[in-house]
Design a protein around this motif. Structure first.
Motif, PDB file in Angstrom:
ATOM      1  N   SER A   1       0.831  -1.210   0.000  1.00  0.00           N
ATOM      2  CA  SER A   1       0.000   0.000   0.000  1.00  0.00           C
ATOM      3  C   SER A   1       0.861   1.255   0.000  1.00  0.00           C
ATOM      4  CB  SER A   1      -0.928  -0.003   1.222  1.00  0.00           C
ATOM      5  OG  SER A   1      -1.814  -1.102   1.186  1.00  0.00           O
ATOM      6  N   LEU A   2       1.937   1.230   0.788  1.00  0.00           N
ATOM      7  CA  LEU A   2       2.835   2.382   0.839  1.00  0.00           C
ATOM      8  C   LEU A   2       3.461   2.633  -0.527  1.00  0.00           C
ATOM      9  CD1 LEU A   2       4.333   4.547   2.458  1.00  0.00           C
ATOM     10  CD2 LEU A   2       5.977   2.797   3.158  1.00  0.00           C
ATOM     11  N   PHE A   3       3.923   1.572  -1.182  1.00  0.00           N
ATOM     12  CA  PHE A   3       4.507   1.733  -2.510  1.00  0.00           C
ATOM     13  C   PHE A   3       3.477   2.286  -3.492  1.00  0.00           C
ATOM     14  CE2 PHE A   3       5.141   0.178  -6.814  1.00  0.00           C
ATOM     15  CZ  PHE A   3       6.420   0.621  -7.086  1.00  0.00           C
ATOM     16  N   HIS A   4       2.280   1.734  -3.490  1.00  0.00           N
ATOM     17  CA  HIS A   4       1.283   2.154  -4.471  1.00  0.00           C
ATOM     18  C   HIS A   4       0.864   3.608  -4.280  1.00  0.00           C
ATOM     19  CE1 HIS A   4       0.171  -2.322  -5.157  1.00  0.00           C
ATOM     20  NE2 HIS A   4       0.931  -1.887  -6.135  1.00  0.00           N
ATOM     21  N   VAL A   5       0.706   4.035  -3.030  1.00  0.00           N
ATOM     22  CA  VAL A   5       0.322   5.431  -2.786  1.00  0.00           C
ATOM     23  C   VAL A   5       1.435   6.371  -3.231  1.00  0.00           C
ATOM     24  CG1 VAL A   5      -0.237   7.138  -1.025  1.00  0.00           C
ATOM     25  CG2 VAL A   5      -1.264   4.863  -0.913  1.00  0.00           C
ATOM     26  N   LEU A   6       2.675   6.062  -2.861  1.00  0.00           N
ATOM     27  CA  LEU A   6       3.788   6.928  -3.249  1.00  0.00           C
ATOM     28  C   LEU A   6       3.997   6.913  -4.764  1.00  0.00           C
ATOM     29  CD1 LEU A   6       6.309   6.062  -0.396  1.00  0.00           C
ATOM     30  CD2 LEU A   6       4.975   8.157  -0.649  1.00  0.00           C
ATOM     31  N   HIS A   7       3.818   5.761  -5.381  1.00  0.00           N
ATOM     32  CA  HIS A   7       3.907   5.674  -6.845  1.00  0.00           C
ATOM     33  C   HIS A   7       2.882   6.593  -7.495  1.00  0.00           C
ATOM     34  CE1 HIS A   7       3.773   3.763 -10.879  1.00  0.00           C
ATOM     35  NE2 HIS A   7       2.468   3.906 -10.730  1.00  0.00           N
ATOM     36  N   SER A   8       1.628   6.484  -7.075  1.00  0.00           N
ATOM     37  CA  SER A   8       0.573   7.301  -7.679  1.00  0.00           C
ATOM     38  C   SER A   8       0.786   8.779  -7.393  1.00  0.00           C
ATOM     39  CB  SER A   8      -0.797   6.853  -7.156  1.00  0.00           C
ATOM     40  OG  SER A   8      -1.123   5.571  -7.623  1.00  0.00           O
ATOM     41  N   PHE A   9       1.198   9.090  -6.163  1.00  0.00           N
ATOM     42  CA  PHE A   9       1.369  10.497  -5.809  1.00  0.00           C
ATOM     43  C   PHE A   9       2.555  11.125  -6.540  1.00  0.00           C
ATOM     44  CE2 PHE A   9       2.513  14.047  -2.941  1.00  0.00           C
ATOM     45  CZ  PHE A   9       1.289  14.706  -2.942  1.00  0.00           C
ATOM     46  N   SER A  10       3.559  10.311  -6.870  1.00  0.00           N
ATOM     47  CA  SER A  10       4.709  10.863  -7.603  1.00  0.00           C
ATOM     48  C   SER A  10       4.320  11.317  -9.004  1.00  0.00           C
ATOM     49  CB  SER A  10       5.824   9.811  -7.694  1.00  0.00           C
ATOM     50  OG  SER A  10       5.476   8.755  -8.580  1.00  0.00           O
ATOM     51  N   LEU A  11       3.181  10.828  -9.492  1.00  0.00           N
ATOM     52  CA  LEU A  11       2.704  11.215 -10.820  1.00  0.00           C
ATOM     53  C   LEU A  11       1.749  12.394 -10.777  1.00  0.00           C
ATOM     54  CD1 LEU A  11       1.982   7.620 -12.181  1.00  0.00           C
ATOM     55  CD2 LEU A  11       3.908   9.096 -12.798  1.00  0.00           C
ATOM     56  N   ARG A  12       1.336  12.792  -9.579  1.00  0.00           N
ATOM     57  CA  ARG A  12       0.325  13.846  -9.481  1.00  0.00           C
ATOM     58  C   ARG A  12       0.906  15.222  -9.755  1.00  0.00           C
ATOM     59  NH1 ARG A  12      -2.485  17.400  -6.183  1.00  0.00           N
ATOM     60  NH2 ARG A  12      -4.735  17.323  -6.556  1.00  0.00           N
ATOM     61  N   CYS A  13       2.082  15.483  -9.206  1.00  0.00           N
ATOM     62  CA  CYS A  13       2.717  16.789  -9.390  1.00  0.00           C
ATOM     63  C   CYS A  13       4.108  16.567  -9.965  1.00  0.00           C
ATOM     64  CB  CYS A  13       2.809  17.546  -8.059  1.00  0.00           C
ATOM     65  SG  CYS A  13       3.698  19.122  -8.167  1.00  0.00           S
ATOM     66  N   HIS A  14       4.302  16.971 -11.203  1.00  0.00           N
ATOM     67  CA  HIS A  14       5.591  16.742 -11.854  1.00  0.00           C
ATOM     68  C   HIS A  14       6.700  17.594 -11.229  1.00  0.00           C
ATOM     69  CE1 HIS A  14       3.786  14.165 -14.843  1.00  0.00           C
ATOM     70  NE2 HIS A  14       2.893  15.087 -15.138  1.00  0.00           N
ATOM     71  N   GLN A  15       6.323  18.662 -10.569  1.00  0.00           N
ATOM     72  CA  GLN A  15       7.332  19.487  -9.893  1.00  0.00           C
ATOM     73  C   GLN A  15       7.869  18.793  -8.650  1.00  0.00           C
ATOM     74  OE1 GLN A  15       5.607  23.527  -9.480  1.00  0.00           O
ATOM     75  NE2 GLN A  15       7.709  24.230  -9.562  1.00  0.00           N
ATOM     76  N   CYS A  16       6.965  18.254  -7.865  1.00  0.00           N
ATOM     77  CA  CYS A  16       7.375  17.611  -6.612  1.00  0.00           C
ATOM     78  C   CYS A  16       7.884  16.201  -6.842  1.00  0.00           C
ATOM     79  CB  CYS A  16       6.198  17.575  -5.638  1.00  0.00           C
ATOM     80  SG  CYS A  16       5.635  19.191  -5.079  1.00  0.00           S
ATOM     81  N   GLY A  17       7.207  15.453  -7.692  1.00  0.00           N
ATOM     82  CA  GLY A  17       7.600  14.066  -7.893  1.00  0.00           C
ATOM     83  C   GLY A  17       7.538  13.303  -6.587  1.00  0.00           C
ATOM     84  N   TYR A  18       8.669  12.741  -6.201  1.00  0.00           N
ATOM     85  CA  TYR A  18       8.764  12.009  -4.948  1.00  0.00           C
ATOM     86  C   TYR A  18       9.997  12.471  -4.189  1.00  0.00           C
ATOM     87  CZ  TYR A  18      10.190   8.319  -1.739  1.00  0.00           C
ATOM     88  OH  TYR A  18      10.611   7.646  -0.622  1.00  0.00           O
ATOM     89  N   VAL A  19       9.838  12.723  -2.897  1.00  0.00           N
ATOM     90  CA  VAL A  19      10.963  12.968  -2.002  1.00  0.00           C
ATOM     91  C   VAL A  19      10.779  12.068  -0.786  1.00  0.00           C
ATOM     92  CG1 VAL A  19      11.317  15.344  -2.760  1.00  0.00           C
ATOM     93  CG2 VAL A  19       9.819  14.911  -0.833  1.00  0.00           C
ATOM     94  N   GLN A  20      11.864  11.761  -0.104  1.00  0.00           N
ATOM     95  CA  GLN A  20      11.816  10.777   0.966  1.00  0.00           C
ATOM     96  C   GLN A  20      10.935  11.191   2.135  1.00  0.00           C
ATOM     97  OE1 GLN A  20      16.059  10.506   1.419  1.00  0.00           O
ATOM     98  NE2 GLN A  20      16.152   8.522   0.399  1.00  0.00           N
ATOM     99  N   GLY A  21      10.743  12.466   2.329  1.00  0.00           N
ATOM    100  CA  GLY A  21       9.885  12.905   3.422  1.00  0.00           C
ATOM    101  C   GLY A  21       8.438  12.489   3.268  1.00  0.00           C
ATOM    102  N   MET A  22       8.025  12.122   2.048  1.00  0.00           N
ATOM    103  CA  MET A  22       6.643  11.696   1.830  1.00  0.00           C
ATOM    104  C   MET A  22       6.364  10.343   2.464  1.00  0.00           C
ATOM    105  SD  MET A  22       6.198  12.699  -2.180  1.00  0.00           S
ATOM    106  CE  MET A  22       6.341  14.397  -2.781  1.00  0.00           C
ATOM    107  N   GLY A  23       7.399   9.501   2.623  1.00  0.00           N
ATOM    108  CA  GLY A  23       7.196   8.156   3.144  1.00  0.00           C
ATOM    109  C   GLY A  23       6.648   8.116   4.562  1.00  0.00           C
ATOM    110  N   PRO A  24       7.289   8.784   5.531  1.00  0.00           N
ATOM    111  CA  PRO A  24       6.754   8.763   6.896  1.00  0.00           C
ATOM    112  C   PRO A  24       5.354   9.353   7.000  1.00  0.00           C
ATOM    113  CG  PRO A  24       9.041   9.505   6.887  1.00  0.00           C
ATOM    114  CD  PRO A  24       8.615   9.437   5.459  1.00  0.00           C
ATOM    115  N   ILE A  25       5.062  10.377   6.206  1.00  0.00           N
ATOM    116  CA  ILE A  25       3.722  10.977   6.228  1.00  0.00           C
ATOM    117  C   ILE A  25       2.698   9.971   5.720  1.00  0.00           C
ATOM    118  CG2 ILE A  25       2.294  12.823   5.262  1.00  0.00           C
ATOM    119  CD1 ILE A  25       4.848  14.533   5.079  1.00  0.00           C
ATOM    120  N   THR A  26       3.024   9.310   4.614  1.00  0.00           N
ATOM    121  CA  THR A  26       2.099   8.345   4.018  1.00  0.00           C
ATOM    122  C   THR A  26       1.879   7.149   4.933  1.00  0.00           C
ATOM    123  OG1 THR A  26       2.855   9.013   1.814  1.00  0.00           O
ATOM    124  CG2 THR A  26       1.677   6.923   1.991  1.00  0.00           C
ATOM    125  N   SER A  27       2.936   6.637   5.535  1.00  0.00           N
ATOM    126  CA  SER A  27       2.787   5.463   6.395  1.00  0.00           C
ATOM    127  C   SER A  27       1.926   5.773   7.611  1.00  0.00           C
ATOM    128  CB  SER A  27       4.161   4.946   6.831  1.00  0.00           C
ATOM    129  OG  SER A  27       4.875   5.925   7.551  1.00  0.00           O
TER     130      SER A  27
END
Length: 705
Positions: free
Chosen positions: A500-526
């Motif tokens: 679930s964590l992978f899928h949410v971060l995967h989908s969210f990395s596609l939502r904003c091309h400026q932000c993409g993915y950064v490691q700080g998103m993981g603890p928030i998502t979990s």
């Protein structure tokens, strides 16, 4: 023995010798040496300092964890088995009542001690995906500390990375037969609180079955519930993660799970692995360590193949009784779902004494004050607050049902108009964990001025993004197992929580091309996954990104982070001038210690129960909340910072510690009084405007410590 393979084996096209450079996410460590060399011999800018701090949040193993997972595809005899057929798509498992039955007639397993790679199997469809040998390297891949520390088994992966050229439309091969459905636990987040030993937890623990599974794998899709909630009882389950069948549905998708045009083969391997395991499940979810499948790099062997097959969940996994050892593990969980209290370096006490005095202009304390805070040997137990039952009853009377779904389940909540004036006070006193899911949704709805319709639209967007490739998939996969340690949802490699964590971060990395993915998103998502299903977590992240201005925190250059730090420094300069002068004297930049605070919303800086209390207030107040938390920490340790014995090392070490509040109520009460000061809040608005002007004029580099 049942395998993942279906009736379809896809031979990837022959690759050209040229390797296209993969666009690297902003959070990867490959750019660190460049940044370091570019700033040698001169003072780093505040943006560079922030980036350095972010890179250090997960340790120094980033450069070591770059890897490749593509095989020698020039050899057409070595094929990549996609296991679930070329017609597989995520929406098959989220939205359709299908069944998966292997059409293999026989199974072949050699249980001898011969560890040579598999030869030709009696059934060509039983060939494993990873039967191709690596380039001969026998050295194990340096996994993250989380993966290796528990001796997790690893599965061999191919060794080289290539990009897939545009793939022409292919005629469909024989499809797998469908006659049953997928289990609810394959798509719903598990309950993350302590389940009594005599009750079977929904999806936390699994058996250590070692018998050969039946050749036919039967999976079940979730059924919509039709049970009605009695009108007289509105109180939700005490579970932090309430299992609810999602009503979200994505448009019917014909997208096959094959590499997209230009998709990196390593990233595709990661994405397809999580998709396959989301359909089959893994054995011992929440109980066993699991088998590494995407990051390993060791020689192919029969042992690794058998371990990988044995780690798949069998048809009886969800219906069997729990074993005594599993019940003992369940009994060891705390109320939030942690097996053991996570260990942290430099646990220090955040005393309540200084918090009894509200924020005001103060001078330096005694010059002989100690430079080190009181150390704490371990984190406090996560016990229920004394007044929790009374507060549960108050929230029960304050919240009201706004809508129900077709089955009568509560769809959305609201605040009774007659009780709205008590909302702020009750949030700061602590939302009862039983009501936290509903309360967080209410607070986000109020702050973002959105509701059920917006959540459903974002949920559909989440499901659609699952079908798309992301250039961040490899980095996300590296970060997933080390995001939250010791929690039952995230313990098992590729278990439901990690998927679930992978899928949410995967989908969210596609939502904003400026932000993409950064490691700080993981603890928030979990943390959000402990209370919401993945679709709603994606919706919550989207609202944090838009309404709560987290976009500026995650965007390249971290403009929102630097703005928050500027406001923090202005408050320190006006209220604690001697502390501000000490920072200046010892040349300590605020980015060096506060970056982690802001980018993870204090998820890695305070105990979990304290983090939840801070998030309660954050969803009410918005971005000013974490500036207030940062100020409260500096306020408590102001005498340590201004001590005559203080220096660069002692101050930075102190502020980089893991803070254990003596009393959460005292901390939240101090923050409530600070943010209740209307004059200070208006000054904070003005300071944000001043920062915007400094950035526009190019003077922002000189405005920060």
């Amino acid at each position: 023995m049942e395998t993942l393979s279906s009736s379809t084996t896809l031979a990837l096209p022959k690759q050209s010798p040229s390797r296209h450079p993969r666009s690297s996410p902003s959070s990867t460590a490959s750019s660190v040496p460049e940044l370091y060399s570019s700033s040698t011999g001169r003072e780093r800018s505040s943006t560079e300092s922030a980036i350095f701090t972010i890179y250090s949040m997960y340790g120094d193993d980033e450069e070591q964890t770059s890897w490749t997972a593509s095989s020698t595809f020039e050899d057409p005899s070595k094929e990549l088995d996609l296991s679930l057929g070329d017609s597989f798509s995520y929406s098959n498992f989220f939205n359709q009542r299908t069944s998966y039955v292997s059409n293999t007639d026989t199974s072949y397993i050699d249980l001898s001690s011969d560890m040579k790679p598999f030869g030709t199997l009696s059934n060509p469809h039983d060939r494993t995906r990873l039967s191709a040998t690596s380039n001969g390297s026998a050295n194990p891949f340096p996994l993250s500390n989380h993966a290796n520390s528990h001796g997790r088994d690893t599965l061999e992966l191919p060794t080289r990375s290539k990009r897939v050229p545009p793939i022409p439309t292919r005629s469909q091969s024989a499809l797998t037969s469908c006659s049953s459905s997928i289990d609810l636990d394959a798509v719903s987040p598990p309950v993350s609180h302590l389940t009594p030993p005599h009750n079977r937890p929904p999806s936390l623990l699994r058996s250590r079955e070692r018998h050969v599974p039946e050749p036919t794998l039967v999976l079940t899709l979730p059924q919509p519930t039709s049970s009605l909630i009695p009108p007289s009882s509105q109180t939700p389950s005490s579970s932090p993660t309430t299992k609810q069948q999602s009503k979200l549905s994505s448009p019917s998708s014909k997208t096959s799970l094959v590499p997209s045009e230009g998709e990196d083969l390593d990233a595709f391997h990661v994405r397809s692995t999580y998709a396959h395991l989301n359909a089959t499940g893994v054995r011992g979810d929440g109980y066993e360590e699991g088998v590494e499948r995407t990051r390993a790099r060791i020689r192919a062997s029969r042992g690794s193949e058998l371990r990988a097959e044995a780690a798949l969940a069998g048809p009886s996994e969800k219906s069997r009784d729990l074993e005594a050892e599993e019940l003992n593990v369940l009994a060891s969980l705390d109320r939030y779902g942690f097996f053991t209290v996570p260990s942290h370096d430099r646990l220090v006490l955040l005393p309540s004494g200084p918090l009894l005095k509200r924020l005001a202009s103060v001078r330096a304390g005694s010059k002989s004050a100690p430079t080190h805070a009181v150390s704490v040997s371990s984190l406090p137990a996560a016990s229920s607050p004394l007044k929790e039952q009374m507060r549960i009853a108050k929230w029960d009377r304050m919240l009201e049902i706004i809508s129900r779904d077709g089955g009568g389940n509560v769809e959305s909540w609201g605040i009774k108009a007659s009780k709205a004036h008590k909302l702020r006070q009750r949030v700061y006193k602590g939302i009862p964990d039983r009501w936290r899911r509903a309360a967080w949704e209410v607070l986000m709805n109020r702050f973002s001025k959105s509701g059920r319709v917006a959540i459903e639209e974002l949920g559909n967007q989440y499901l659609q993004n699952l079908e798309k490739p992301s250039s961040y998939d490899i980095q996300i996969d590296l970060d997933v197992p080390r995001t939250i340690s010791g929690h039952v949802m995230f313990r098992t490699r590729y278990g439901l929580g990690q998927r679930s964590l992978f899928h949410v971060l995967h989908s969210f990395s596609l939502r904003c091309h400026q932000c993409g993915y950064v490691q700080g998103m993981g603890p928030i998502t979990s943390t959000l996954l402990c209370y919401f299903e993945p679709e709603k977590v994606y919706a919550a992240l989207s609202r944090l990104h838009d309404a709560y201005n987290m976009h500026t925190i995650f965007a390249p250059g971290f403009p929102g982070l630097l703005q928050a730090i500027y406001v923090q420094e202005r408050i320190m300069e006006s209220k604690m001038p001697d502390v501000y002068a000490a920072f200046k004297k010892h040349m300590i930049s605020t980015t060096s210690y506060a970056t982690k605070w802001y980018i993870t919303l204090f998820a890695n800086s305070v105990p979990f129960q304290t983090q939840l209390r801070l998030w309660d207030a954050y969803l009410l107040e918005g971005e000013d909340l974490f500036i207030a938390v940062a100020i409260s920490i500096v306020w408590v340790y102001r005498d340590h910072i201004t001590s005559s014995s203080a220096n660069f090392e002692t101050i930075l070490s102190l502020l980089s510690s893991f803070f254990v509040p003596e009393d959460d109520d005292s901390l939240l009460s101090w923050i409530e009084r600070m943010l209740g000061d209307k004059k200070l809040r208006s000054q904070m608005v003005q300071w944000r405007q001043d920062w915007t002007e400094l950035v526009a004029s190019g003077k922002d580099g000189e405005a920060l410590l």
